[in-house]
Design an enzyme around this catalytic site. Structure first.
Site, PDB file in Angstrom:
ATOM      1  N   ALA A  30      51.601  51.209  39.603  1.00 29.40           N
ATOM      2  CA  ALA A  30      51.874  52.412  40.396  1.00 29.40           C
ATOM      3  C   ALA A  30      53.372  52.722  40.380  1.00 29.40           C
ATOM      4  CB  ALA A  30      51.376  52.224  41.822  1.00 29.40           C
ATOM      5  N   GLU A  45      30.618  47.923  32.983  1.00 27.75           N
ATOM      6  CA  GLU A  45      30.843  47.029  34.120  1.00 27.75           C
ATOM      7  C   GLU A  45      29.897  47.396  35.246  1.00 27.75           C
ATOM      8  OE1 GLU A  45      34.899  46.535  35.311  1.00 27.75           O
ATOM      9  OE2 GLU A  45      35.432  45.522  33.460  1.00 27.75           O
ATOM     10  N   ASP A  52      53.009  42.892  52.080  1.00 31.95           N
ATOM     11  CA  ASP A  52      54.299  43.203  52.739  1.00 31.95           C
ATOM     12  C   ASP A  52      54.455  44.701  53.012  1.00 31.95           C
ATOM     13  OD1 ASP A  52      54.654  40.569  52.093  1.00 31.95           O
ATOM     14  OD2 ASP A  52      56.407  40.856  50.819  1.00 31.95           O
ATOM     15  N   GLY A  85      40.076  42.859  33.001  1.00 26.04           N
ATOM     16  CA  GLY A  85      38.881  43.603  32.589  1.00 26.04           C
ATOM     17  C   GLY A  85      39.162  44.948  31.992  1.00 26.04           C
ATOM     18  N   GLY A  86      39.836  45.827  32.730  1.00 24.32           N
ATOM     19  CA  GLY A  86      40.104  47.110  32.127  1.00 24.32           C
ATOM     20  C   GLY A  86      40.340  48.252  33.081  1.00 24.32           C
ATOM     21  N   SER A 126      41.053  50.658  39.886  1.00 25.61           N
ATOM     22  CA  SER A 126      42.360  50.579  40.557  1.00 25.61           C
ATOM     23  C   SER A 126      43.531  50.672  39.595  1.00 25.61           C
ATOM     24  CB  SER A 126      42.471  49.348  41.443  1.00 25.61           C
ATOM     25  OG  SER A 126      41.988  48.239  40.785  1.00 25.61           O
ATOM     26  N   LEU A 127      43.375  50.200  38.358  1.00 27.99           N
ATOM     27  CA  LEU A 127      44.468  50.463  37.409  1.00 27.99           C
ATOM     28  C   LEU A 127      44.596  51.978  37.231  1.00 27.99           C
ATOM     29  CD1 LEU A 127      43.924  47.674  34.707  1.00 27.99           C
ATOM     30  CD2 LEU A 127      45.752  47.806  36.398  1.00 27.99           C
ATOM     31  N   HIS A 167      39.894  39.775  46.812  1.00 31.23           N
ATOM     32  CA  HIS A 167      40.340  40.334  45.538  1.00 31.23           C
ATOM     33  C   HIS A 167      41.128  41.625  45.694  1.00 31.23           C
ATOM     34  CE1 HIS A 167      40.245  40.945  41.278  1.00 31.23           C
ATOM     35  NE2 HIS A 167      39.529  42.038  41.353  1.00 31.23           N
ATOM     36  N   SER A 211      56.998  46.623  41.038  1.00 30.53           N
ATOM     37  CA  SER A 211      57.097  46.870  39.593  1.00 30.53           C
ATOM     38  C   SER A 211      55.733  46.718  38.912  1.00 30.53           C
ATOM     39  CB  SER A 211      58.111  45.904  38.960  1.00 30.53           C
ATOM     40  OG  SER A 211      57.733  44.558  39.231  1.00 30.53           O
ATOM     41  N   GLU A 234      47.793  49.923  45.173  1.00 31.42           N
ATOM     42  CA  GLU A 234      46.929  49.161  46.084  1.00 31.42           C
ATOM     43  C   GLU A 234      47.440  49.163  47.527  1.00 31.42           C
ATOM     44  OE1 GLU A 234      45.538  45.505  44.337  1.00 31.42           O
ATOM     45  OE2 GLU A 234      44.676  44.842  46.232  1.00 31.42           O
ATOM     46  N   ARG A 279      35.430  49.447  46.237  1.00 27.95           N
ATOM     47  CA  ARG A 279      36.020  49.993  45.009  1.00 27.95           C
ATOM     48  C   ARG A 279      35.110  49.742  43.817  1.00 27.95           C
ATOM     49  NH1 ARG A 279      39.653  47.457  40.915  1.00 27.95           N
ATOM     50  NH2 ARG A 279      39.006  45.516  41.891  1.00 27.95           N
ATOM     51  N   ARG A 297      29.901  44.135  43.740  1.00 23.80           N
ATOM     52  CA  ARG A 297      30.594  42.851  43.930  1.00 23.80           C
ATOM     53  C   ARG A 297      30.298  42.171  45.264  1.00 23.80           C
ATOM     54  NH1 ARG A 297      36.506  44.360  41.330  1.00 23.80           N
ATOM     55  NH2 ARG A 297      35.718  44.235  39.209  1.00 23.80           N
ATOM     56  N   HIS A 355      35.721  39.267  45.198  1.00 27.80           N
ATOM     57  CA  HIS A 355      35.199  39.181  43.833  1.00 27.80           C
ATOM     58  C   HIS A 355      34.275  37.980  43.758  1.00 27.80           C
ATOM     59  CE1 HIS A 355      34.817  39.166  39.529  1.00 27.80           C
ATOM     60  NE2 HIS A 355      35.468  40.323  39.476  1.00 27.80           N
TER      61      HIS A 355
HETATM   62  C1  LIG Z   1      43.054  38.838  39.045  1.00 26.59           C
HETATM   63  C2  LIG Z   1      42.933  40.327  39.187  1.00 26.59           C
HETATM   64  C3  LIG Z   1      42.172  41.046  38.278  1.00 26.59           C
HETATM   65  C4  LIG Z   1      42.049  42.428  38.385  1.00 26.59           C
HETATM   66  N1  LIG Z   1      41.357  43.116  37.434  1.00 26.59           N
HETATM   67  C5  LIG Z   1      41.344  44.458  37.458  1.00 26.59           C
HETATM   68  C6  LIG Z   1      40.790  45.203  36.386  1.00 26.59           C
HETATM   69  O1  LIG Z   1      40.332  44.642  35.401  1.00 26.59           O
HETATM   70  N2  LIG Z   1      40.796  46.562  36.486  1.00 26.59           N
HETATM   71  C7  LIG Z   1      41.319  47.221  37.562  1.00 26.59           C
HETATM   72  O2  LIG Z   1      41.297  48.453  37.602  1.00 26.59           O
HETATM   73  N3  LIG Z   1      41.880  46.526  38.575  1.00 26.59           N
HETATM   74  C8  LIG Z   1      41.922  45.180  38.539  1.00 26.59           C
HETATM   75  N4  LIG Z   1      42.514  44.489  39.562  1.00 26.59           N
HETATM   76  C9  LIG Z   1      43.186  45.247  40.631  1.00 26.59           C
HETATM   77  C10 LIG Z   1      44.449  45.877  40.060  1.00 26.59           C
HETATM   78  O3  LIG Z   1      45.014  45.006  39.112  1.00 26.59           O
HETATM   79  C11 LIG Z   1      45.456  46.161  41.149  1.00 26.59           C
HETATM   80  O4  LIG Z   1      44.860  46.832  42.211  1.00 26.59           O
HETATM   81  C12 LIG Z   1      46.600  47.015  40.618  1.00 26.59           C
HETATM   82  O5  LIG Z   1      47.163  46.433  39.477  1.00 26.59           O
HETATM   83  C13 LIG Z   1      47.643  47.190  41.695  1.00 26.59           C
HETATM   84  O6  LIG Z   1      48.774  47.799  41.132  1.00 26.59           O
HETATM   85  P1  LIG Z   1      50.000  48.112  42.068  1.00 26.59           P
HETATM   86  O7  LIG Z   1      51.032  48.732  41.209  1.00 26.59           O
HETATM   87  O8  LIG Z   1      49.554  48.846  43.266  1.00 26.59           O
HETATM   88  O9  LIG Z   1      50.473  46.678  42.596  1.00 26.59           O
HETATM   89  P2  LIG Z   1      50.937  45.355  41.828  1.00 26.59           P
HETATM   90  O10 LIG Z   1      50.656  45.397  40.397  1.00 26.59           O
HETATM   91  O11 LIG Z   1      50.405  44.218  42.611  1.00 26.59           O
HETATM   92  O12 LIG Z   1      52.492  45.414  42.005  1.00 26.59           O
HETATM   93  C14 LIG Z   1      53.085  45.226  43.259  1.00 26.59           C
HETATM   94  C15 LIG Z   1      54.548  44.988  43.054  1.00 26.59           C
HETATM   95  O13 LIG Z   1      55.221  44.973  44.314  1.00 26.59           O
HETATM   96  C16 LIG Z   1      56.071  43.839  44.368  1.00 26.59           C
HETATM   97  N5  LIG Z   1      56.251  43.484  45.775  1.00 26.59           N
HETATM   98  C17 LIG Z   1      55.332  43.017  46.660  1.00 26.59           C
HETATM   99  N6  LIG Z   1      55.915  42.807  47.855  1.00 26.59           N
HETATM  100  C18 LIG Z   1      57.219  43.155  47.721  1.00 26.59           C
HETATM  101  C19 LIG Z   1      58.328  43.121  48.590  1.00 26.59           C
HETATM  102  N7  LIG Z   1      58.247  42.701  49.864  1.00 26.59           N
HETATM  103  N8  LIG Z   1      59.538  43.515  48.111  1.00 26.59           N
HETATM  104  C20 LIG Z   1      59.678  43.925  46.810  1.00 26.59           C
HETATM  105  N9  LIG Z   1      58.648  43.974  45.946  1.00 26.59           N
HETATM  106  C21 LIG Z   1      57.440  43.593  46.403  1.00 26.59           C
HETATM  107  C22 LIG Z   1      55.344  42.792  43.555  1.00 26.59           C
HETATM  108  O14 LIG Z   1      56.230  41.774  43.154  1.00 26.59           O
HETATM  109  C23 LIG Z   1      54.854  43.648  42.392  1.00 26.59           C
HETATM  110  O15 LIG Z   1      55.869  43.880  41.456  1.00 26.59           O
HETATM  111  C24 LIG Z   1      42.663  43.104  39.464  1.00 26.59           C
HETATM  112  C25 LIG Z   1      43.411  42.383  40.391  1.00 26.59           C
HETATM  113  C26 LIG Z   1      43.555  41.012  40.255  1.00 26.59           C
HETATM  114  C27 LIG Z   1      44.363  40.252  41.253  1.00 26.59           C
END
Ligand SMILES: Cc1cc2nc3c(=O)[nH]c(=O)nc-3n(C[C@H](O)[C@H](O)[C@H](O)COP(=O)(O)OP(=O)(O)OC[C@H]3O[C@@H](n4cnc5c(N)ncnc54)[C@H](O)[C@@H]3O)c2cc1C
Length: 516
Positions: A15, A113, A207, A47-48, A374-375, A334, A12, A358, A369, A274, A228
């Site tokens: 992505a 950045e 996972d 950050g953004g 990545s957002l 990170h 959730s 991710e 990266r 980084r 990071h």
């Molecule tokens: C502290 C921090 C700061 C960051 N700052 C930035 C930034 O400023 N700008 C930027 O572009 N990127 C940033 N990033 C990276 C970026 O936030 C992530 O790469 C991006 O949000 C990943 O989105 P996602 O939807 O792929 O995964 P996530 O947002 O991690 O969502 C994954 C989802 O999958 C669920 N999940 C995991 N395993 C399972 C399972 N086995 N069963 C069911 N559900 C599961 C989790 O609970 C979660 O809901 C940062 C990351 C971190 C940790």
């Protein structure tokens, strides 16, 4: 319990939630997520989000910066999609209600950045991910025929004649359930928790990579992990991220004597990439035998607290004033550049299984990266995966009436590996400075745990939630360490002390692998 839907979305984060509007209204959608809806890497992203929306900026300039950061391994087509489509998705987010910060003249306020050649990072104070997540979540929950089940830990994928037709999961009560669907999206985020020092929240154990690999999907580029440089290093406090935007606004890394030291190691100083800043911090810390700090003393304290309210609050909870005190910092795992191999529409090598965000690897980040990409990746490729899933279902994919899903046995099993020890070893031997001895040691420690896991799964032993967490750490840790041992060069986030140079002759290539 057996649930059926047309589209199964696992996760959730950004992505997953950007895929949902593409499929909603075209069938039943089920979202399964491991913790609460907001848990994951999206929420804490302060950050953004990078996109070429500023005056004088262009997608071509954004592409050039992305490719330079990727150190020779970016997939040019994936980068083009990201930077060309990015501005459109940003405008869409704004129209949906995301409140990015604005300058006094009403224009979007864009931050600078590291390794960006222009101000192009949109932000919502220092809680950008939380603001985007809030809007996407509200939107997804209002869409027709969308159901959500939280505290649903997906364990493995269900295959029928080579096609992915669903997933098995453990409910919050520890019961087994199966969710069958015509198409499945893995959007389970990153794997920082494979390392002892990480900025990633508890749920980020890789996972999705582990279950896709076990199911036979190709994974790629896993040796490339981004560390990071500036996580908060206060004993007993989480490794809270001190965003790069701080250095973008003028914060400086200093040693224990208060001297700025970055130019001793890197010409680009505090805003070097980084991985380079991370290694410089470790080297300076080793040279002085003292910690390293981030200092904002030269900035206006009111500006600091107003621009970074969340980080100020976190520092306050650790007994520090962000604007006045020196903040102890150090590197932490990170972001994982590699992941489940996909095409530009999120298709993995298993029919019916898509991946985005991710957990996936389109090649858009190459070996490293670019900050704040990545957002944007989650938005652009989440939407594309949703679109491709909708088209595949419209093409007439049906669910078989009977799927043999009762794959869990009755005999309990226990993994003997200690997950904390494994994550410490990953940090020590598969972290910032790698070499053959350390990587071989790490693999030797991981191999028995992997073999035990493999045979327990073959015997259909029943593992509990804690052991499934260990299973992901073992599986993903072994893939990262194996890739790092294989790649005898240094590139992007991967640094081999015994092969310190980039070697384009032998290694300007990406390596994909499947479970044999
Ligand atoms: C502290 C921090 C700061 C960051 N700052 C930035 C930034 O400023 N700008 C930027 O572009 N990127 C940033 N990033 C990276 C970026 O936030 C992530 O790469 C991006 O949000 C990943 O989105 P996602 O939807 O792929 O995964 P996530 O947002 O991690 O969502 C994954 C989802 O999958 C669920 N999940 C995991 N395993 C399972 C399972 N086995 N069963 C069911 N559900 C599961 C989790 O609970 C979660 O809901 C940062 C990351 C971190 C940790």
């Amino acid at each position: 319990m057996e649930l059926r839907s047309d589209f199964l979305i696992i996760g959730s984060g950004i992505a997953a939630l950007r895929a949902v509007p593409e499929v909603a209204g075209h069938g039943d959608v089920l979202i399964l997520t491991k913790g609460g809806p907001e848990e994951g890497n999206t929420g804490p992203a302060p950050g953004g989000l990078a996109a070429a929306v500023g005056p004088g900026d262009t997608p071509q300039a954004h592409a050039a910066d992305t490719i330079a950061a990727g150190d020779g391994l970016c997939d040019a087509r994936a980068v083009e999609v990201l930077v060309e489509d990015g501005p459109r998705f940003v405008r869409e987010l704004i129209s949906w209600g995301v409140r990015f910060d604005r300058a006094p003249n009403g224009e979007l306020a864009l931050a600078m950045e590291a390794a960006h050649s222009a101000r192009r990072v949109l932000h919502a104070h220092d809680a950008t991910g939380r603001e985007i997540g809030r809007v996407l979540w509200e939107r997804a929950s209002r869409l027709p025929r969308v159901r959500t089940q939280d505290h649903a830990r997906v364990i493995d994928l269900v295959l029928d004649q080579g096609r992915c037709v669903g997933a098995r999961f453990l409910t919050g009560n520890g019961e087994w359930a199966t969710a069958l669907a015509r198409t499945v999206l893995l959007a389970t985020g990153g794997a920082g928790q494979v390392y002892h020092e990480t900025t990633n929240p508890h749920v980020a154990t890789g996972d999705g990579i582990a279950m896709a690999y076990r199911a036979g999907a190709a994974v790629i580029d896993l040796e490339f992990v981004q560390f990071h440089p500036t996580a908060l290093m206060v004993e007993g406090q989480p490794r809270f991220l001190l965003s790069e935007a701080l250095r973008g606004e003028g914060a400086q890394l200093v040693n224990a004597s208060g001297e700025p030291f970055m130019t001793r190691y890197e010409a680009a100083g505090d805003l070097a990439p980084r991985d380079r800043v991370s290694r410089a911090i470790v080297r300076e810390s080793r040279r002085t035998n003292q910690p390293v700090y981030l200092s904002l003393a030269q900035l206006d304290p009111d500006f600091v607290h107003q621009r970074f309210p969340l980080i100020s609050g976190m520092c306050r909870r650790a007994g520090l004033d962000l604007a006045r005190d020196r903040i102890p910092v150090g590197p932490a795992a990170h972001y994982v550049m590699g992941g489940v191999q996909t095409d530009l529409d999120g298709r993995t090598t298993i029919p019916g299984l898509f991946a985005a965000g991710e957990v996936a690897c389109t090649g858009v980040h190459g070996a490293n990266r670019l900050a704040s990409n990545s957002l944007l990746e989650g938005l652009v490729f989440g939407a594309r995966a949703g679109c491709a899933m909708r088209e595949e279902c419209a093409g007439g994919v049906t669910l078989p009436s009977h799927v043999p899903t009762a794959s869990s046995g009755t005999k309990a099993g226990r993994l003997t590996a200690d997950p904390i020890e494994l994550t410490r070893m990953m940090w020590q031997d598969v972290g910032l400075f790698r070499d053959r001895d350390g990587l071989t040691r790490a693999l030797a420690a991981l191999e028995p745990a992997w073999k035990q896991l493999d045979s327990m799964l073959a015997e259909r032993r029943v593992l509990d939630a804690q052991d499934w967490r260990t299973a992901s750490i073992v599986t993903v840790g072994r893939l990262i360490a194996g890739g790092a041992l294989r790649r005898e060069e240094s590139r992007g986030g991967h640094y081999r002390a015994d092969f310190p140079d980039r070697d384009d002759v032998h290694w300007k290539k990406r390596v994909s692998e499947k479970k044999t």
